[in-house]
Design a protein around this motif. Structure first.
Motif, PDB file in Angstrom:
ATOM      1  N   THR A  88       0.786  -1.233   0.000  1.00 49.81           N
ATOM      2  CA  THR A  88       0.000   0.000   0.000  1.00 49.81           C
ATOM      3  C   THR A  88       0.821   1.288   0.000  1.00 49.81           C
ATOM      4  OG1 THR A  88      -0.177  -0.048   2.415  1.00 49.81           O
ATOM      5  CG2 THR A  88      -1.952  -1.098   1.165  1.00 49.81           C
ATOM      6  N   ILE A  89       2.001   1.252   0.568  1.00 46.00           N
ATOM      7  CA  ILE A  89       2.774   2.491   0.679  1.00 46.00           C
ATOM      8  C   ILE A  89       3.423   2.833  -0.665  1.00 46.00           C
ATOM      9  CG2 ILE A  89       5.006   1.544   1.418  1.00 46.00           C
ATOM     10  CD1 ILE A  89       4.999   3.808   3.571  1.00 46.00           C
ATOM     11  N   PRO A  90       3.313   4.075  -1.092  1.00 48.06           N
ATOM     12  CA  PRO A  90       3.908   4.454  -2.383  1.00 48.06           C
ATOM     13  C   PRO A  90       5.427   4.606  -2.277  1.00 48.06           C
ATOM     14  CG  PRO A  90       2.774   6.322  -1.408  1.00 48.06           C
ATOM     15  CD  PRO A  90       2.535   5.161  -0.501  1.00 48.06           C
ATOM     16  N   ASN A  91       6.085   4.474  -3.394  1.00 49.24           N
ATOM     17  CA  ASN A  91       7.538   4.633  -3.471  1.00 49.24           C
ATOM     18  C   ASN A  91       7.849   6.100  -3.749  1.00 49.24           C
ATOM     19  OD1 ASN A  91      10.252   3.980  -3.540  1.00 49.24           O
ATOM     20  ND2 ASN A  91      10.193   3.418  -5.694  1.00 49.24           N
ATOM     21  N   ARG A  92       7.562   6.945  -2.731  1.00 50.31           N
ATOM     22  CA  ARG A  92       7.758   8.388  -2.876  1.00 50.31           C
ATOM     23  C   ARG A  92       8.597   8.912  -1.725  1.00 50.31           C
ATOM     24  NH1 ARG A  92       1.612   9.294  -3.534  1.00 50.31           N
ATOM     25  NH2 ARG A  92       1.882   9.891  -1.369  1.00 50.31           N
ATOM     26  N   ASP A  93       9.042  10.134  -1.885  1.00 54.72           N
ATOM     27  CA  ASP A  93       9.855  10.747  -0.842  1.00 54.72           C
ATOM     28  C   ASP A  93       9.147  11.900  -0.143  1.00 54.72           C
ATOM     29  OD1 ASP A  93       9.922  12.568  -2.893  1.00 54.72           O
ATOM     30  OD2 ASP A  93      12.105  12.727  -2.972  1.00 54.72           O
ATOM     31  N   ASP A  94       7.808  11.885  -0.148  1.00 52.53           N
ATOM     32  CA  ASP A  94       7.083  12.948   0.549  1.00 52.53           C
ATOM     33  C   ASP A  94       7.056  12.672   2.054  1.00 52.53           C
ATOM     34  OD1 ASP A  94       4.072  11.817   1.181  1.00 52.53           O
ATOM     35  OD2 ASP A  94       4.967  10.919  -0.615  1.00 52.53           O
ATOM     36  N   SER A  95       6.885  13.707   2.806  1.00 53.11           N
ATOM     37  CA  SER A  95       6.956  13.653   4.266  1.00 53.11           C
ATOM     38  C   SER A  95       5.962  12.657   4.871  1.00 53.11           C
ATOM     39  CB  SER A  95       6.711  15.050   4.819  1.00 53.11           C
ATOM     40  OG  SER A  95       6.533  15.031   6.185  1.00 53.11           O
ATOM     41  N   GLU A  96       4.737  12.656   4.384  1.00 52.98           N
ATOM     42  CA  GLU A  96       3.706  11.775   4.938  1.00 52.98           C
ATOM     43  C   GLU A  96       4.082  10.304   4.771  1.00 52.98           C
ATOM     44  OE1 GLU A  96      -0.912  10.633   4.022  1.00 52.98           O
ATOM     45  OE2 GLU A  96      -0.263  12.670   3.589  1.00 52.98           O
ATOM     46  N   THR A  97       4.565   9.945   3.598  1.00 53.98           N
ATOM     47  CA  THR A  97       4.945   8.563   3.320  1.00 53.98           C
ATOM     48  C   THR A  97       6.147   8.150   4.169  1.00 53.98           C
ATOM     49  OG1 THR A  97       4.128   8.809   1.056  1.00 53.98           O
ATOM     50  CG2 THR A  97       5.584   6.953   1.479  1.00 53.98           C
ATOM     51  N   ILE A  98       7.120   9.025   4.268  1.00 56.93           N
ATOM     52  CA  ILE A  98       8.311   8.732   5.073  1.00 56.93           C
ATOM     53  C   ILE A  98       7.916   8.525   6.535  1.00 56.93           C
ATOM     54  CG2 ILE A  98      10.453   9.711   5.989  1.00 56.93           C
ATOM     55  CD1 ILE A  98      10.763  11.122   3.228  1.00 56.93           C
ATOM     56  N   GLN A  99       7.056   9.397   7.064  1.00 60.44           N
ATOM     57  CA  GLN A  99       6.637   9.281   8.462  1.00 60.44           C
ATOM     58  C   GLN A  99       5.868   7.984   8.704  1.00 60.44           C
ATOM     59  OE1 GLN A  99       7.717  11.125  11.012  1.00 60.44           O
ATOM     60  NE2 GLN A  99       8.981  12.027   9.410  1.00 60.44           N
ATOM     61  N   LYS A 100       5.035   7.584   7.769  1.00 56.53           N
ATOM     62  CA  LYS A 100       4.293   6.327   7.907  1.00 56.53           C
ATOM     63  C   LYS A 100       5.267   5.147   7.972  1.00 56.53           C
ATOM     64  CE  LYS A 100       0.609   3.607   5.826  1.00 56.53           C
ATOM     65  NZ  LYS A 100      -0.382   3.517   4.748  1.00 56.53           N
ATOM     66  N   PHE A 101       6.266   5.145   7.104  1.00 61.67           N
ATOM     67  CA  PHE A 101       7.264   4.082   7.084  1.00 61.67           C
ATOM     68  C   PHE A 101       8.078   4.075   8.378  1.00 61.67           C
ATOM     69  CE2 PHE A 101      11.646   2.806   5.522  1.00 61.67           C
ATOM     70  CZ  PHE A 101      11.396   1.444   5.580  1.00 61.67           C
ATOM     71  N   LEU A 102       8.492   5.230   8.837  1.00 62.34           N
ATOM     72  CA  LEU A 102       9.283   5.305  10.061  1.00 62.34           C
ATOM     73  C   LEU A 102       8.471   4.891  11.289  1.00 62.34           C
ATOM     74  CD1 LEU A 102      11.386   8.551   9.469  1.00 62.34           C
ATOM     75  CD2 LEU A 102      12.076   6.159   9.131  1.00 62.34           C
ATOM     76  N   ARG A 103       7.177   5.212  11.318  1.00 59.29           N
ATOM     77  CA  ARG A 103       6.317   4.759  12.416  1.00 59.29           C
ATOM     78  C   ARG A 103       6.217   3.240  12.434  1.00 59.29           C
ATOM     79  NH1 ARG A 103       3.285   9.250  11.059  1.00 59.29           N
ATOM     80  NH2 ARG A 103       1.823   8.018   9.846  1.00 59.29           N
ATOM     81  N   TYR A 104       6.118   2.641  11.238  1.00 61.85           N
ATOM     82  CA  TYR A 104       6.085   1.185  11.156  1.00 61.85           C
ATOM     83  C   TYR A 104       7.390   0.603  11.727  1.00 61.85           C
ATOM     84  CZ  TYR A 104       6.582  -3.494   9.385  1.00 61.85           C
ATOM     85  OH  TYR A 104       6.817  -4.852   9.302  1.00 61.85           O
TER      86      TYR A 104
END
Length: 92
Positions: A12-28
């Motif tokens: 589900t997570i996109p392969n992008r470098d936007d802040s929201e996506t990065i934060q979601k990955f780091l929370r995981y």
């Protein structure tokens, strides 16, 4: 459960470098590090993310401070085939 959540994230997570996506990955990743009952497959997870979502991986790596507990995760690496094989064993 850890591996199922990982596959859901990868799908589900996109392969992008936007802040929201990065934060979601780091929370995981923070959640993975908090697991105490078993040793989570952190090296395998990081290897697969690095191969499947390289933009996200590198953007997240750049955003993590060297003093962060996540910093170590971005320093590990292993063979991708072996990582996939090991992570699949968790689902069996």
């Amino acid at each position: 459960m850890i591996v199922r959540e990982f596959f859901d994230l990868i799908d589900t997570i996109p392969n992008r470098d936007d802040s929201e996506t990065i934060q979601k990955f780091l929370r995981y990743l923070q959640g993975v590090l908090r697991i105490k009952q078993v040793v989570p497959p952190a090296v395998e997870i990081m290897t697969i993310v690095k191969a499947c979502k390289p933009i996200l991986y590198h953007a997240a790596r750049r955003s993590v401070l060297t003093s962060s507990n996540l910093y170590m995760l971005f320093q590990v690496d292993m063979d991708l085939e072996l990582a996939n094989e090991r992570i699949r064993k968790y689902t069996q």
